[in-house]
Motif scaffolding. Structure first.
Motif, PDB file in Angstrom:
ATOM      1  N   PHE A 534       0.867  -1.182   0.000  1.00 13.17           N
ATOM      2  CA  PHE A 534       0.000   0.000   0.000  1.00 13.17           C
ATOM      3  C   PHE A 534       0.900   1.227   0.000  1.00 13.17           C
ATOM      4  N   ASP A 535       0.658   2.172  -0.944  1.00  9.50           N
ATOM      5  CA  ASP A 535       1.547   3.325  -1.090  1.00  9.50           C
ATOM      6  C   ASP A 535       1.295   4.379  -0.020  1.00  9.50           C
ATOM      7  N   GLY A 536       0.016   4.601   0.376  1.00  8.75           N
ATOM      8  CA  GLY A 536      -0.289   5.552   1.437  1.00  8.75           C
ATOM      9  C   GLY A 536       0.029   6.989   1.082  1.00  8.75           C
ATOM     10  N   HIS A 537      -0.395   7.440  -0.105  1.00  9.03           N
ATOM     11  CA  HIS A 537      -0.143   8.814  -0.524  1.00  9.03           C
ATOM     12  C   HIS A 537      -1.045   9.812   0.196  1.00  9.03           C
ATOM     13  N   ASN A 538      -2.284   9.408   0.537  1.00  9.04           N
ATOM     14  CA  ASN A 538      -3.228  10.337   1.150  1.00  9.04           C
ATOM     15  C   ASN A 538      -2.817  10.672   2.577  1.00  9.04           C
ATOM     16  N   GLU A 539      -3.279  11.819   3.042  1.00 14.66           N
ATOM     17  CA  GLU A 539      -2.947  12.276   4.388  1.00 14.66           C
ATOM     18  C   GLU A 539      -3.640  11.396   5.427  1.00 14.66           C
ATOM     19  N   GLY A 540      -2.891  10.989   6.435  1.00 19.36           N
ATOM     20  CA  GLY A 540      -3.442  10.149   7.490  1.00 19.36           C
ATOM     21  C   GLY A 540      -3.267   8.663   7.254  1.00 19.36           C
ATOM     22  N   THR A 541      -2.835   8.267   6.055  1.00 17.96           N
ATOM     23  CA  THR A 541      -2.622   6.854   5.769  1.00 17.96           C
ATOM     24  C   THR A 541      -1.182   6.470   6.061  1.00 17.96           C
ATOM     25  N   LEU A 542      -0.931   5.185   6.146  1.00 15.47           N
ATOM     26  CA  LEU A 542       0.388   4.654   6.471  1.00 15.47           C
ATOM     27  C   LEU A 542       0.819   3.704   5.371  1.00 15.47           C
ATOM     28  N   ALA A 543       1.923   4.002   4.713  1.00 15.18           N
ATOM     29  CA  ALA A 543       2.428   3.128   3.661  1.00 15.18           C
ATOM     30  C   ALA A 543       3.009   1.859   4.265  1.00 15.18           C
ATOM     31  N   MET A 544       2.868   0.764   3.532  1.00 17.50           N
ATOM     32  CA  MET A 544       3.399  -0.509   4.024  1.00 17.50           C
ATOM     33  C   MET A 544       3.802  -1.376   2.846  1.00 17.50           C
ATOM     34  N   LYS A 545       4.722  -2.280   3.120  1.00 17.98           N
ATOM     35  CA  LYS A 545       5.206  -3.227   2.120  1.00 17.98           C
ATOM     36  C   LYS A 545       4.567  -4.595   2.362  1.00 17.98           C
ATOM     37  N   GLU A 546       4.590  -5.401   1.348  1.00 18.95           N
ATOM     38  CA  GLU A 546       4.023  -6.740   1.485  1.00 18.95           C
ATOM     39  C   GLU A 546       4.847  -7.565   2.473  1.00 18.95           C
ATOM     40  N   GLY A 547       4.164  -8.165   3.451  1.00 21.64           N
ATOM     41  CA  GLY A 547       4.828  -8.964   4.463  1.00 21.64           C
ATOM     42  C   GLY A 547       5.255  -8.180   5.693  1.00 21.64           C
ATOM     43  N   GLU A 548       5.084  -6.847   5.704  1.00 23.63           N
ATOM     44  CA  GLU A 548       5.477  -6.022   6.845  1.00 23.63           C
ATOM     45  C   GLU A 548       4.519  -6.258   8.022  1.00 23.63           C
ATOM     46  N   VAL A 549       5.046  -6.286   9.243  1.00 21.07           N
ATOM     47  CA  VAL A 549       4.263  -6.528  10.456  1.00 21.07           C
ATOM     48  C   VAL A 549       4.083  -5.200  11.181  1.00 21.07           C
ATOM     49  N   LEU A 550       2.834  -4.873  11.520  1.00 23.46           N
ATOM     50  CA  LEU A 550       2.506  -3.623  12.198  1.00 23.46           C
ATOM     51  C   LEU A 550       1.703  -3.931  13.461  1.00 23.46           C
ATOM     52  N   TYR A 551       1.638  -2.955  14.375  1.00 23.50           N
ATOM     53  CA  TYR A 551       0.811  -3.060  15.568  1.00 23.50           C
ATOM     54  C   TYR A 551      -0.562  -2.478  15.280  1.00 23.50           C
ATOM     55  N   ILE A 552      -1.611  -3.124  15.782  1.00 19.65           N
ATOM     56  CA  ILE A 552      -2.985  -2.632  15.655  1.00 19.65           C
ATOM     57  C   ILE A 552      -3.314  -1.840  16.917  1.00 19.65           C
ATOM     58  N   ILE A 553      -3.717  -0.576  16.758  1.00 26.84           N
ATOM     59  CA  ILE A 553      -4.090   0.258  17.910  1.00 26.84           C
ATOM     60  C   ILE A 553      -5.552   0.649  17.872  1.00 26.84           C
ATOM     61  N   GLU A 554      -6.244   0.401  16.762  1.00 22.79           N
ATOM     62  CA  GLU A 554      -7.682   0.691  16.675  1.00 22.79           C
ATOM     63  C   GLU A 554      -8.284  -0.190  15.603  1.00 22.79           C
ATOM     64  N   GLU A 555      -9.372  -0.888  15.945  1.00 20.51           N
ATOM     65  CA  GLU A 555      -9.988  -1.811  14.992  1.00 20.51           C
ATOM     66  C   GLU A 555     -10.785  -1.061  13.938  1.00 20.51           C
ATOM     67  N   ASP A 556     -11.160  -1.816  12.905  1.00 20.17           N
ATOM     68  CA  ASP A 556     -11.988  -1.274  11.837  1.00 20.17           C
ATOM     69  C   ASP A 556     -13.376  -0.922  12.397  1.00 20.17           C
ATOM     70  N   LYS A 557     -13.811   0.323  12.182  1.00 24.43           N
ATOM     71  CA  LYS A 557     -15.120   0.784  12.662  1.00 24.43           C
ATOM     72  C   LYS A 557     -16.220   0.581  11.627  1.00 24.43           C
ATOM     73  N   GLY A 558     -15.938  -0.182  10.577  1.00 23.13           N
ATOM     74  CA  GLY A 558     -16.945  -0.415   9.546  1.00 23.13           C
ATOM     75  C   GLY A 558     -16.707   0.380   8.276  1.00 23.13           C
ATOM     76  N   ASP A 559     -15.678   1.250   8.266  1.00 24.78           N
ATOM     77  CA  ASP A 559     -15.411   2.051   7.070  1.00 24.78           C
ATOM     78  C   ASP A 559     -14.313   1.457   6.206  1.00 24.78           C
ATOM     79  N   GLY A 560     -13.780   0.281   6.565  1.00 29.74           N
ATOM     80  CA  GLY A 560     -12.768  -0.370   5.734  1.00 29.74           C
ATOM     81  C   GLY A 560     -11.345   0.044   6.049  1.00 29.74           C
ATOM     82  N   TRP A 561     -11.078   0.802   7.153  1.00 29.23           N
ATOM     83  CA  TRP A 561      -9.720   1.257   7.506  1.00 29.23           C
ATOM     84  C   TRP A 561      -9.405   0.840   8.943  1.00 29.23           C
ATOM     85  N   THR A 562      -8.167   0.439   9.151  1.00 33.31           N
ATOM     86  CA  THR A 562      -7.679   0.033  10.464  1.00 33.31           C
ATOM     87  C   THR A 562      -6.477   0.897  10.833  1.00 33.31           C
TER      88      THR A 562
END
Length: 594
Positions: A534-562
């Motif tokens: 995921f490139d994460g060009h938009n403001e507030g998004t986080l770019a990530m590479k395939e296979g990268e491990v991240l910490y979850i601090i807030e679950e999906d609220k139904g809008d498709g974003w974590t």
């Protein structure tokens, strides 16, 4: 060549039509898949309807993967529409324009050659006509010159006419020679330069059309091949969902959902009615009476057994004993001692009282019974012990979450009030006082509710513990018990260490503490692994590479974003469908700040 080039353009347009129909098929297929997923996805109107069994969760994961698969079919359609169909339509238009231009150039060259030939032919005919006139003039001159009767003037006139015709014939001869030379040059240029050039341009145009078709064929296949890795991952996700089905865990959930906590009924004591019978009767009579009484007791026992076997058969009509504490919690043994137990008959009696709608004469007893039933519904005392404990625990957790929200709202109002006091132009601090008072009342009310429900929970756990019933709850119930939240919002790992007394009122924190509390990062409630980049060009998004491990601090609220965080502290939102989420069992969960 005209027909061939027209056929090539028609073939190109026919292939474009084929691609367009394929795009429509892909779009309709994706639409039908999404409608299918929407049709069978659960409508989570309440928490009780959320899927809990692994088979249901696996099915809903398969639906999510199928939804992603439908999205990839839409990607295929968009790629074909942009890269193949749109390119073909633009190229077909350019091809028609170029073909028309080349054919017009060929027609112009042919018309120019025809014009040169006509000029040469006209000069030739004129030269031929002048030569015949010159021959006639010569014959007339020779006839007059040989005639002795002809005058000298006639002979001189015929000679002048001969010279004139001869001169005109010579001029036409020169003009015809020039026109002939010009025509031969133009004809050579036409057949050796102009027409070959036009043919070459038409050939190059047709070859470019063939190359364009080849590129479109390749693009048509590449559009499908690009999404094959993602489609394969969707299918792998379906296979993993199928492997995640655990029949024993589902069975344990069913057991935990319907476990009552009641003890099985004890053996019926033998009631001897022959104690007062005169015992001087003969042995034969006694034996006969014993046999008869044995037959009678056997029938009575069978009747009682039939009435008692109501687990999978017909349930017997319960008796209506008085609702006294002794009948609810005590029972007598043959030796006169009493032990603690929980009779099931009053529960059936209460439920029957609720279900029956027969009008009765109002009395103090019926009014008292109605009040008792309302209280029973509030503290779940109408449920079996195990189910009552679960319901009370769920209510305590919900009240703790509401208490946490109210506490956060109170902190936010206090900070806003401080800002207004420091900067009066931003707002009136007194306007926040009603809302702050309402929030404090809500906090006090929630704490009282939590204390009351925890007292009921302690009562249930104490009774079940005194009976010796050791509940073997499932992993989910362990999570609820181990992660129980205290009234102040803190967690204790051991249920025995929880404080069941009234909550203590904490003093207000200083502004210094509040400032540092806001800077504390949100706790991690799990981790995730990136399935796709995921490139994460938009403001507030986080770019990530395939296979990268991240910490979850807030679950999906139904809008498709974590909301996720890297190890270096960088936070942002990532698409939920691009990650594989694993939540921690004993996590408190993300806190939403106001």
């Amino acid at each position: 060549l005209d027909k061939h080039t027209q056929w090539g353009i028609d073939f190109l347009e026919r292939y474009a039509k084929f691609v367009k129909e394929r795009i429509e098929i892909e779009q309709n297929y994706a639409k039908q898949l999404r409608n299918l997923v929407k049709k069978y996805c659960p409508k989570r109107s309440s928490k009780d309807e959320e899927p809990r069994f692994t088979s249901c969760i696996a099915f809903f994961n398969i639906l999510n993967e199928l939804n992603d698969y439908a999205g990839q079919r839409e990607v295929v359609a968009e790629e074909m529409a942009h890269r193949v169909y749109g390119e073909l339509m633009r190229y077909a238009h350019d091809l028609k324009t170029e073909r028309k231009m080349h054919l017009q150039e060929g027609r112009k060259a042919q018309q120019y050659l025809d014009m040169c030939w006509k000029q040469m032919d006209n000069s030739k005919k004129k030269f031929e006509r002048e030569c015949r006139e010159a021959e006639k003039a010569q014959q007339s001159y020779e006839r007059l010159d040989n005639d002795t009767n002809a005058t000298k003037a006639d002979v001189e006139k015929a000679k002048q006419q001969l010279n004139l015709r001869t001169h005109m014939a010579d001029e036409n001869k020169n003009e015809y020679a020039a026109q002939l030379q010009n025509f031969n040059g133009e004809q050579h240029k036409h057949f050796y330069v102009v027409i070959p050039q036009i043919y070459k341009q038409l050939q190059e145009m047709d070859e470019r059309r063939t190359i364009k078709l080849s590129e479109c064929y390749r693009g048509f296949a590449d559009s499908e091949r690009k999404v094959i890795p993602i489609i394969s991952k969707c299918l792998e996700g379906m296979i993993l969902a199928a492997k995640s089905v655990d029949e024993r865990r589902d069975s344990q959930m069913v057991v935990d959902s319907f476990k009552s906590g009641f003890e099985p009924p004890g053996d019926f004591p033998f009631e001897d009615y022959s104690q007062h019978i005169y015992r001087t009767i003969s042995d034969g009579t006694i034996s006969a009476s014993k046999q008869e009484s044995g037959k009678m007791d056997a029938k009575t026992t069978v009747g009682k057994a039939k009435g008692k076997l109501w687990l999978f058969g017909k349930k017997p009509k319960p008796q209506s004993p008085p609702l006294t504490p002794t009948s609810l919690f005590t029972s007598s043994t043959p030796n006169g001692s009493q032990f603690l137990t929980f009779s099931i008959e009053p529960v059936h009696y209460c439920m029957n009282e609720i279900k029956t709608g027969k009008p009765r004469i109002p009395s103090f007893r019926s009014l008292k019974r109605g009040v008792s039933l309302i209280m029973a519904l509030e503290d779940f005392s109408h449920l079996p012990p195990e189910q009552r404990r679960k319901k009370l625990q769920q209510r305590i957790d919900e009240l703790n979450r509401e208490l946490q929200k109210e506490s956060d709202q109170k902190d936010a109002l206090n900070k806003m009030k401080d800002v207004y006091e420091k900067n009066p132009q931003m707002g009136d601090p007194g306007s926040l006082q009603p809302k702050l008072a309402e929030t404090m009342n809500n906090i006090d009310r929630l704490r009282m509710e939590i204390h009351k429900n925890e007292a009921w929970l302690s009562e249930v756990e104490g009774k079940t513990g005194g009976r010796g019933d050791r509940r073997h709850s499932s992993d989910i119930n362990h999570l609820v018990t181990q992660g129980r939240e205290s009234p102040e919002g803190s967690y204790t790992d051991d249920a025995n260490q929880e404080v069941r007394g009234p909550p203590q009122q904490h003093g207000h924190h200083s502004e210094f503490d509040d400032e540092f509390e806001d800077d504390d990062p949100l706790p991690a409630i799990g981790h995730c692994k990136a399935i796709y980049p995921f490139d994460g060009h938009n403001e507030g998004t986080l770019a990530m590479k395939e296979g990268e491990v991240l910490y979850i601090i807030e679950e999906d609220k139904g809008d498709g974003w974590t909301r996720a965080r890297r190890q270096n502290g960088e936070e942002g939102y990532v698409p939920t469908s691009y990650i594989d989420v694993t939540l921690e069992k004993n996590s408190k969960g993300a806190v939403t700040y106001i």
